[in-house]
Design a protein around this motif. Structure first.
Motif, short mmCIF file in Angstrom:
data_model
loop_
_atom_site.label_atom_id
_atom_site.label_comp_id
_atom_site.label_asym_id
_atom_site.label_seq_id
_atom_site.Cartn_x
_atom_site.Cartn_y
_atom_site.Cartn_z
N PRO A 147 24.56 35.71 34.62
CA PRO A 147 24.69 34.42 35.31
C PRO A 147 23.91 34.38 36.62
O PRO A 147 23.72 35.41 37.27
N ARG A 148 23.48 33.18 36.99
CA ARG A 148 22.89 32.95 38.29
C ARG A 148 23.85 32.11 39.12
O ARG A 148 24.76 31.49 38.58
N ARG A 149 23.62 32.08 40.41
CA ARG A 149 24.49 31.30 41.30
C ARG A 149 24.59 29.85 40.80
O ARG A 149 23.59 29.23 40.43
N GLU A 150 25.80 29.33 40.75
CA GLU A 150 26.16 27.98 40.32
C GLU A 150 26.21 27.82 38.80
O GLU A 150 26.51 26.74 38.31
N ASN A 151 25.93 28.87 38.03
CA ASN A 151 26.18 28.82 36.59
C ASN A 151 27.69 28.81 36.33
O ASN A 151 28.47 29.39 37.09
N GLY A 152 28.10 28.16 35.25
CA GLY A 152 29.47 28.29 34.82
C GLY A 152 29.66 29.64 34.15
O GLY A 152 28.73 30.17 33.52
N VAL A 153 30.84 30.22 34.27
CA VAL A 153 31.15 31.49 33.62
C VAL A 153 32.56 31.45 33.04
O VAL A 153 33.44 30.75 33.55
N VAL A 154 32.73 32.20 31.94
CA VAL A 154 34.05 32.45 31.38
C VAL A 154 34.39 33.89 31.69
O VAL A 154 33.66 34.81 31.30
N VAL A 155 35.48 34.11 32.41
CA VAL A 155 35.87 35.44 32.87
C VAL A 155 37.11 35.90 32.09
O VAL A 155 38.11 35.18 32.02
N TYR A 156 37.00 37.08 31.50
CA TYR A 156 38.12 37.67 30.78
C TYR A 156 38.68 38.82 31.60
O TYR A 156 38.00 39.81 31.84
N LYS A 157 39.95 38.67 32.01
CA LYS A 157 40.58 39.72 32.79
C LYS A 157 41.25 40.73 31.87
O LYS A 157 41.53 40.44 30.70
N SER A 172 29.36 45.38 43.39
CA SER A 172 29.89 46.55 42.69
C SER A 172 31.41 46.60 42.74
O SER A 172 32.04 47.29 41.94
N THR A 173 32.01 45.84 43.65
CA THR A 173 33.47 45.91 43.82
C THR A 173 34.21 44.62 43.52
O THR A 173 35.42 44.64 43.28
N GLU A 174 33.50 43.48 43.52
CA GLU A 174 34.21 42.23 43.29
C GLU A 174 33.33 41.18 42.63
O GLU A 174 32.10 41.24 42.67
N LEU A 175 34.01 40.21 42.03
CA LEU A 175 33.36 39.05 41.42
C LEU A 175 33.79 37.83 42.22
O LEU A 175 35.00 37.59 42.39
N VAL A 176 32.81 37.08 42.73
CA VAL A 176 33.11 35.92 43.57
C VAL A 176 32.86 34.65 42.75
O VAL A 176 31.78 34.47 42.19
N LEU A 177 33.86 33.79 42.72
CA LEU A 177 33.81 32.57 41.90
C LEU A 177 34.18 31.37 42.75
O LEU A 177 34.84 31.49 43.78
N ARG A 178 33.77 30.19 42.30
CA ARG A 178 34.15 28.94 42.96
C ARG A 178 34.96 28.08 42.01
O ARG A 178 34.63 27.93 40.84
N GLN A 179 36.05 27.53 42.51
CA GLN A 179 36.87 26.57 41.77
C GLN A 179 36.74 25.21 42.43
O GLN A 179 36.62 25.12 43.66
N PHE A 180 36.77 24.14 41.64
CA PHE A 180 36.55 22.80 42.18
C PHE A 180 37.84 22.07 42.56
O PHE A 180 37.86 21.27 43.47
N ASN A 181 38.92 22.30 41.80
CA ASN A 181 40.10 21.44 41.93
C ASN A 181 41.39 22.25 41.82
O ASN A 181 41.79 22.58 40.71
N PRO A 182 42.04 22.64 42.94
CA PRO A 182 41.60 22.37 44.32
C PRO A 182 40.44 23.28 44.69
O PRO A 182 40.31 24.38 44.15
N ALA A 183 39.61 22.83 45.60
CA ALA A 183 38.42 23.58 45.99
C ALA A 183 38.80 24.89 46.67
O ALA A 183 39.58 24.89 47.64
N MET A 184 38.28 25.99 46.17
CA MET A 184 38.54 27.29 46.78
C MET A 184 37.56 28.31 46.24
O MET A 184 36.93 28.10 45.20
N GLU A 185 37.42 29.40 46.97
CA GLU A 185 36.62 30.53 46.53
C GLU A 185 37.57 31.64 46.09
O GLU A 185 38.53 31.95 46.77
N LEU A 186 37.28 32.22 44.93
CA LEU A 186 38.10 33.28 44.38
C LEU A 186 37.34 34.60 44.45
O LEU A 186 36.17 34.66 44.08
N ARG A 187 38.02 35.64 44.88
CA ARG A 187 37.42 36.98 44.91
C ARG A 187 38.28 37.90 44.06
O ARG A 187 39.45 38.15 44.39
N LEU A 188 37.71 38.37 42.95
CA LEU A 188 38.43 39.19 42.01
C LEU A 188 37.91 40.62 42.07
O LEU A 188 36.70 40.84 42.07
N ASP A 189 38.81 41.56 42.07
CA ASP A 189 38.44 42.98 42.02
C ASP A 189 37.79 43.28 40.68
O ASP A 189 38.32 42.89 39.62
N ARG A 190 36.63 43.94 40.70
CA ARG A 190 35.93 44.22 39.45
C ARG A 190 36.77 45.07 38.49
O ARG A 190 36.60 45.01 37.28
#
Length: 205
Positions: A147-157, A172-190
């Protein structure tokens, strides 16, 4: 060219009328399909496969289900016409999405996924990515495209939860995602992530 519908029906011990009832059509339509007088489309394969106890691709003639000749890549699925459709359902205290077992449907393979191995589509559940992705949208997924910045992604935890978000970055340590509704940034541990796949197309339901 005749398909394998008649031989599969007989092997299942079904009459024309019984198969027609199961598929919601007439025995005349089934007979025309068996004789090759009517084209066996993807929609027909999806309707007829369950009562025959087979996958939709199993209805194609042998010449279409055989492995592609060289120099076509051997790993590409023999049937290039359809891809599986997945879906996720909400559950648990946090109303997270969890992937349902196996495909829930099959649909036409879009040109952007023409030769992509293990390509699939997935339905959007919930409003978290509206208005970009609304509930019921069908997303076309390439599991191998970075993926490139602003691409949609499906993440499987690893806990089987599924997220559909916008890609920001991966370290190497986290995956950073953007959510629209409500607007927020998500940081997930890899370490929580099993894999994530890129959205390459969208189809409105």
């Amino acid at each position: 060219m005749q398909n394998k519908l008649r031989s599969l029906r007989l092997a299942r011990g079904l009459t024309l009328e019984q198969l027609a009832d199961a598929a919601g059509t007439s025995h005349q339509q089934i007979l025309r399909l068996e004789k090759g007088e009517r084209r066996l489309t993807v929609d027909w394969m999806v309707r007829l496969a369950p009562p025959l106890g087979v996958e939709p691709k199993d209805l194609l003639p042998e010449s279409q289900t055989a492995a592609p000749p060289s120099p076509a890549p051997a790993q590409i699925a023999p049937n290039q016409d359809i891809i599986p459709v997945r879906s996720a359902a909400r559950g648990g205290d946090e109303q997270r999405m969890f992937l349902e077992d196996g495909p829930i449907d099959y649909g036409p393979r879009p040109p952007v996924l023409r030769n992509v191995r293990d390509a699939y589509a997935i339905y959007v559940v919930g409003e978290s990515m509206a208005p970009r992705y609304r509930p019921g949208y069908l997303l076309h997924i390439n599991p191998f495209k970075p993926p490139r910045r602003e691409n949609g992604v499906v993440v499987y935890k690893k806990d089987n939860a599924v997220l559909i978000k916008e890609f920001v970055e991966a370290t190497s340590t986290e995956l950073v995602l953007r959510q629209f509704n409500p607007a927020m940034e998500l940081r997930l541990d890899r370490d929580e992530i099993a894999e994530f796949h890129t959205v390459v197309g969208t189809e409105e339901a």
